[in-house]
Design a protein around this motif. Structure first.
Motif, short mmCIF file in Angstrom:
data_model
loop_
_atom_site.label_atom_id
_atom_site.label_comp_id
_atom_site.label_asym_id
_atom_site.label_seq_id
_atom_site.Cartn_x
_atom_site.Cartn_y
_atom_site.Cartn_z
N GLY A 183 0.80 -1.21 0.00
CA GLY A 183 0.00 0.00 0.00
C GLY A 183 0.84 1.26 0.00
N SER A 184 2.16 1.10 0.00
CA SER A 184 3.09 2.24 -0.07
C SER A 184 3.74 2.28 -1.44
CB SER A 184 4.17 2.11 1.01
OG SER A 184 5.21 3.04 0.80
N LEU A 185 3.82 3.47 -2.00
CA LEU A 185 4.43 3.63 -3.32
C LEU A 185 5.89 3.25 -3.31
CD1 LEU A 185 4.07 4.50 -6.25
CD2 LEU A 185 4.55 6.86 -5.56
N SER A 186 6.57 3.43 -2.17
CA SER A 186 7.99 3.08 -2.08
C SER A 186 8.18 1.57 -2.27
CB SER A 186 8.57 3.52 -0.74
OG SER A 186 7.87 2.91 0.34
N THR A 187 7.27 0.76 -1.73
CA THR A 187 7.38 -0.69 -1.87
C THR A 187 7.10 -1.13 -3.29
OG1 THR A 187 6.66 -1.00 0.42
CG2 THR A 187 6.54 -2.91 -1.03
N THR A 188 6.03 -0.62 -3.89
CA THR A 188 5.71 -1.01 -5.26
C THR A 188 6.77 -0.51 -6.23
OG1 THR A 188 4.30 0.96 -5.52
CG2 THR A 188 3.24 -1.06 -4.78
N ALA A 189 7.35 0.66 -5.94
CA ALA A 189 8.43 1.16 -6.80
C ALA A 189 9.65 0.25 -6.70
CB ALA A 189 8.80 2.59 -6.41
N SER B 65 8.89 3.55 -19.03
CA SER B 65 7.48 3.80 -18.72
C SER B 65 6.78 2.57 -18.15
CB SER B 65 6.74 4.28 -19.97
OG SER B 65 6.77 3.30 -20.98
N ARG B 66 7.14 1.39 -18.63
CA ARG B 66 6.48 0.20 -18.11
C ARG B 66 6.89 -0.09 -16.66
NH1 ARG B 66 9.37 -4.45 -21.83
NH2 ARG B 66 11.26 -4.76 -20.60
N THR B 67 8.10 0.33 -16.28
CA THR B 67 8.51 0.20 -14.88
C THR B 67 7.67 1.10 -14.00
OG1 THR B 67 10.78 -0.29 -15.57
CG2 THR B 67 10.45 0.40 -13.29
N LEU B 68 7.47 2.34 -14.46
CA LEU B 68 6.62 3.27 -13.71
C LEU B 68 5.18 2.76 -13.65
CD1 LEU B 68 6.26 6.01 -12.31
CD2 LEU B 68 5.87 7.02 -14.57
N ALA B 69 4.70 2.20 -14.77
CA ALA B 69 3.33 1.68 -14.81
C ALA B 69 3.15 0.52 -13.84
CB ALA B 69 2.99 1.25 -16.23
N LEU B 70 4.15 -0.36 -13.74
CA LEU B 70 4.08 -1.48 -12.80
C LEU B 70 3.91 -0.98 -11.37
CD1 LEU B 70 6.73 -4.17 -13.87
CD2 LEU B 70 4.27 -4.49 -13.63
N ALA B 71 4.72 0.01 -11.01
CA ALA B 71 4.68 0.54 -9.64
C ALA B 71 3.35 1.22 -9.35
CB ALA B 71 5.84 1.50 -9.42
N LEU C 105 0.19 -1.35 -9.25
CA LEU C 105 0.09 -2.15 -8.02
C LEU C 105 -0.23 -1.27 -6.83
CD1 LEU C 105 0.40 -4.91 -6.67
CD2 LEU C 105 2.85 -4.44 -6.42
N PHE C 106 0.42 -0.11 -6.73
CA PHE C 106 0.16 0.81 -5.61
C PHE C 106 -1.28 1.28 -5.60
CE2 PHE C 106 -0.11 5.39 -4.55
CZ PHE C 106 0.02 5.30 -3.18
N GLY C 107 -1.78 1.69 -6.76
CA GLY C 107 -3.15 2.21 -6.84
C GLY C 107 -4.19 1.17 -6.47
N ASN C 108 -4.02 -0.04 -6.99
CA ASN C 108 -5.00 -1.09 -6.71
C ASN C 108 -4.98 -1.52 -5.25
OD1 ASN C 108 -6.06 -1.33 -9.33
ND2 ASN C 108 -4.33 -2.57 -9.98
N MET C 109 -3.80 -1.63 -4.66
CA MET C 109 -3.70 -2.05 -3.27
C MET C 109 -4.20 -0.95 -2.32
SD MET C 109 -2.67 -5.10 -3.62
CE MET C 109 -2.36 -5.53 -1.91
N PHE D 39 3.00 -10.71 -11.39
CA PHE D 39 3.84 -11.85 -11.74
C PHE D 39 3.83 -12.11 -13.25
CE2 PHE D 39 3.21 -16.37 -12.83
CZ PHE D 39 4.49 -16.85 -12.63
N ILE D 40 2.65 -12.09 -13.87
CA ILE D 40 2.54 -12.34 -15.31
C ILE D 40 3.22 -11.23 -16.11
CG2 ILE D 40 0.91 -12.41 -17.23
CD1 ILE D 40 1.11 -15.03 -15.75
N LEU D 41 3.02 -9.97 -15.72
CA LEU D 41 3.65 -8.87 -16.45
C LEU D 41 5.17 -8.96 -16.37
CD1 LEU D 41 1.35 -5.85 -15.53
CD2 LEU D 41 1.53 -7.01 -17.73
N ALA D 42 5.69 -9.28 -15.18
CA ALA D 42 7.13 -9.43 -15.04
C ALA D 42 7.64 -10.56 -15.93
CB ALA D 42 7.49 -9.70 -13.58
N ALA D 43 6.89 -11.67 -15.98
CA ALA D 43 7.29 -12.80 -16.82
C ALA D 43 7.24 -12.43 -18.30
CB ALA D 43 6.37 -14.00 -16.55
N VAL D 44 6.23 -11.68 -18.70
CA VAL D 44 6.12 -11.25 -20.10
C VAL D 44 7.29 -10.35 -20.49
CG1 VAL D 44 4.76 -9.82 -21.67
CG2 VAL D 44 3.62 -11.50 -20.25
#
Length: 231
Positions: free
Chosen positions: A106-112, A156-162, A165-169, A207-212
């Motif tokens: 739930g923290s942006l620092s963790t998802t980043a 950009s995809r790294t930023l999108a991942l963070a 996940l942060f927004g949804n959690m 997990f799937i996005l990282a694998a892709v």
């Protein structure tokens, strides 16, 4: 109502802080490490196996199958990294049933930090599979004009991942917190159960996005060579 575990301060001295994100992250890593040691300490190869070993084999087999379905032909190579990502995010969500616990995701620092792990792992796996030259040349496919666009895409995809996940959690935690203040107890309990399901879905998506992304970086050039040979 706290919007993030960063606001939960356990200890502070000057600019140094020990907040909820740090405490819950390390506690979660400790639980995962100790749990893995306990489950895997007496593994058997015969017919007689413990229930925990059966559970472990089911989880590992499911993760391996998903990695292979994404397109990575040697799942064991990526099992340690991708499996750890999935288990960390999933366990962080499951821990919400514990009173006083707040998921560090739930923290942006963790998802980043999780997104940066993927950002670093993608080129490492790509270089391991294709070599430095082969991986760097992939940024100039199909033409050299695509070089800046591929680099921007990587960032950009790294930023999108963070952010995803942060927004949804965080949104799930906010909804539960609001409902606790304006509705009876039973409805927030139902939302907590829904939040657990959402957390598991987010763990699977991450997990799937990282694998892709890793599969894209380690793709083999055999199809192209085969097409050239036919022509």
């Amino acid at each position: 109502m706290r919007l993030s575990p960063d606001e939960m301060i356990f200890w502070q001295y000057s600019v140094f802080k020990l907040n909820g994100t740090i405490v819950f992250t390390w506690a979660l890593m400790l639980v995962l490490t100790v749990g893995a040691k306990l489950v895997s300490r007496n593994l058997a190869t015969g017919w007689e196996r413990s229930r925990w070993q059966h559970v472990l084999e089911i989880v590992v087999s499911a993760i391996e199958n998903q990695i292979e379905e994404v397109g990575l032909h040697d799942p064991r190579t990526y099992l340690g990294f991708l499996g750890t990502l999935f288990l960390f995010v999933a366990t962080a969500s499951l821990g919400t049933i514990i009173p006083g616990y707040e998921p560090p995701t739930g923290s942006l620092s963790t998802t980043a930090a999780l997104a940066l792990c993927v950002f670093v792992a993608v080129p490492l796996f790509g270089i391991k599979d294709q070599g430095v030259k082969g991986y760097l040349l992939s940024y100039m496919e199909p033409t050299i004009i695509m070089l800046p666009f591929n680099v921007i895409s990587e960032m950009s995809r790294t930023l999108a991942l963070a952010i995803r996940l942060f927004g949804n959690m965080m949104s799930g935690a906010m909804i539960i917190g609001i409902l606790l203040t304006i509705t009876p107890f039973i409805f927030p309990v139902a939302m907590t159960v829904l939040g657990l399901l959402t957390g598991m879905v987010q763990a699977y998506i991450f997990f799937i996005l990282a694998a892709v992304y890793i599969a894209a970086a380690t793709r083999v050039q055999e199809p192209r060579l085969a097409l050239l040979s036919k022509t």
